[in-house]
Design an enzyme around this catalytic site. Structure first.
Site, PDB file in Angstrom:
ATOM      1  N   GLY A   1      31.731 -12.650 -26.655  1.00  0.00           N
ATOM      2  CA  GLY A   1      32.069 -13.086 -25.310  1.00  0.00           C
ATOM      3  C   GLY A   1      31.181 -12.520 -24.227  1.00  0.00           C
TER       4      GLY A   1
ATOM      5  CB  CYS B   1      37.840 -23.887 -32.284  1.00  0.00           C
ATOM      6  SG  CYS B   1      37.313 -25.372 -31.398  1.00  0.00           S
TER       7      CYS B   1
ATOM      8  CB  ALA C   1      28.028 -17.880 -28.292  1.00  0.00           C
TER       9      ALA C   1
END
Length: 362
Positions: free
Chosen positions: A208, A107, A236
């Site tokens: 990604g 992060c 995600a």
């Protein structure tokens, strides 16, 4: 091999979305990152009204993490930490209700990096080694210890860092295929996976730009052409916009969204977070086309109606889903545990749940 998992996303990867992704075929699901200090001291509460286990902060009187039996063997708790001692203390508290513990090492947000967590750990291999070694030593052998990282400035540095993680006890490594300074709008470096997947013997997952079923298939095609074989992909935003991305036979858009609403109601998700996730689904994103209307209402108009909702009952009405008026008092709100008698209070006043009240808070 070929696993497809839900990524940890703040606000997104909460219980209802995790359950929906599992039902559509996700191999595993990651919860949103929880900072070690936020979990330490939380009280484990059996929320029998919703069949959930809630970890509740006595100080803030809110649920820090919620889970249930359906996902126990498939949910990975992601921990934000910069301390081996705090990581172990937090992990031991929650480990019996999850399949494994994952350490966030990627992060780039300032709150995380300033605390020495997330991407800051990419510069501290000795701290990483201590955290992972301590977790592996302290947790039961059947509970996995994994980590999620970002690419370092060079391929060799990334490979070296992955080896540190593996040597220290990581049983799988997810690589977010962006550099620390790169943001979501910049394309992920898929081609870098062909130089990273074999750096270690443990499974390596790629993360990604997996926004659609087509892109996931294109990634696997790309890997086959390049002769590389990562163990899986972590999805995600693609799963936030469309949890049925894991399915080869997805339902109609309307049903996918309504199914999420039902899961949110069933798991006592707050109406505020439910509304936010639904807004993401209705907006869609790269590679995701959403209908121009919902329930026969123009999508822009429907989104305005959703934005104006002030309770879970109102959300259900907007989506044509039933809502029972017999849920516990303050269900589906951020103050559900406001009057919960925590241990420091008079033991005679304690109960397992807040009292049931037929009146629904708006």
């Amino acid at each position: 091999r070929d696993v497809e998992v839900l990524a940890p996303m703040v606000r997104g990867s909460t219980l209802p979305l995790r359950l929906e992704c599992l039902r559509y075929g996700a191999s595993l699901v990651w919860g949103e990152e929880i900072i070690d200090r936020k979990l330490i001291g939380a009280l484990r509460v059996e929320n029998s009204a919703f069949g959930c286990i809630d970890y509740v902060s006595p100080r803030e009187k809110v649920s820090v993490f919620s889970t249930c039996a359906e996902e126990t063997k498939k949910v990975i708790f992601q921990l934000g930490t910069a301390s081996a001692h705090l990581a172990v203390e937090a992990a031991q508290l929650v480990c019996n209700d999850v399949s494994g513990i994952d350490v966030n090492m990627g992060c780039p947000k300032s709150f995380s990096v300033k605390g020495g967590m997330g991407a800051a750990l990419l510069d501290k291999p000795e701290v990483v080694a201590e955290i992972l070694t301590s977790l592996r030593r302290a947790l039961p052998s059947e509970k996995s210890v994994t980590c999620k990282i970002r690419m370092l400035p060079s391929t060799e540095k990334t490979r070296d860092f992955m080896r540190v993680c593996e040597k220290s006890g990581a049983e799988a490594i997810t690589v977010h295929m962006r550099l620390r300074e790169e943001r979501p709008a910049e394309p992920a470096h898929w081609d870098e996976m062909e130089r990273l997947w074999d750096a270690v013997q443990v499974p390596v997952l790629a993360n990604g730009d997996f926004f659609s079923r087509h892109q996931i298939d294109e990634f696997w095609k790309h890997c086959k052409e390049k002769g590389c074989r990562p163990s899986g992909v972590m999805i995600a935003r693609g799963a936030l916009w469309n949890p049925s991305i894991f399915s080869r036979e997805p339902p109609a858009f309307d049903e996918m969204v309504r199914s999420y609403v039902r899961s949110a109601v069933a798991t006592n998700s707050t109406y505020q977070n439910t509304k936010w996730v639904l807004s993401q689904m209705l907006a869609g994103g790269t590679g995701v086309t959403v209908p121009t209307s919902f329930n026969g209402i123009n999508m822009k108009t429907f989104n305005r109606e959703l934005s104006a909702t002030k309770s879970m009952a109102h959300i259900c009405t907007a989506f044509g889903e039933p809502f029972e008026p017999t849920y516990p008092n303050r269900a589906h709100t951020t103050v559900f545990y406001k009057d919960f008698p925590f241990p420091e209070e008079d033991p005679q006043k304690r109960s397992r749940l807040p009292p049931v009240d037929a009146e629904i808070e708006s």
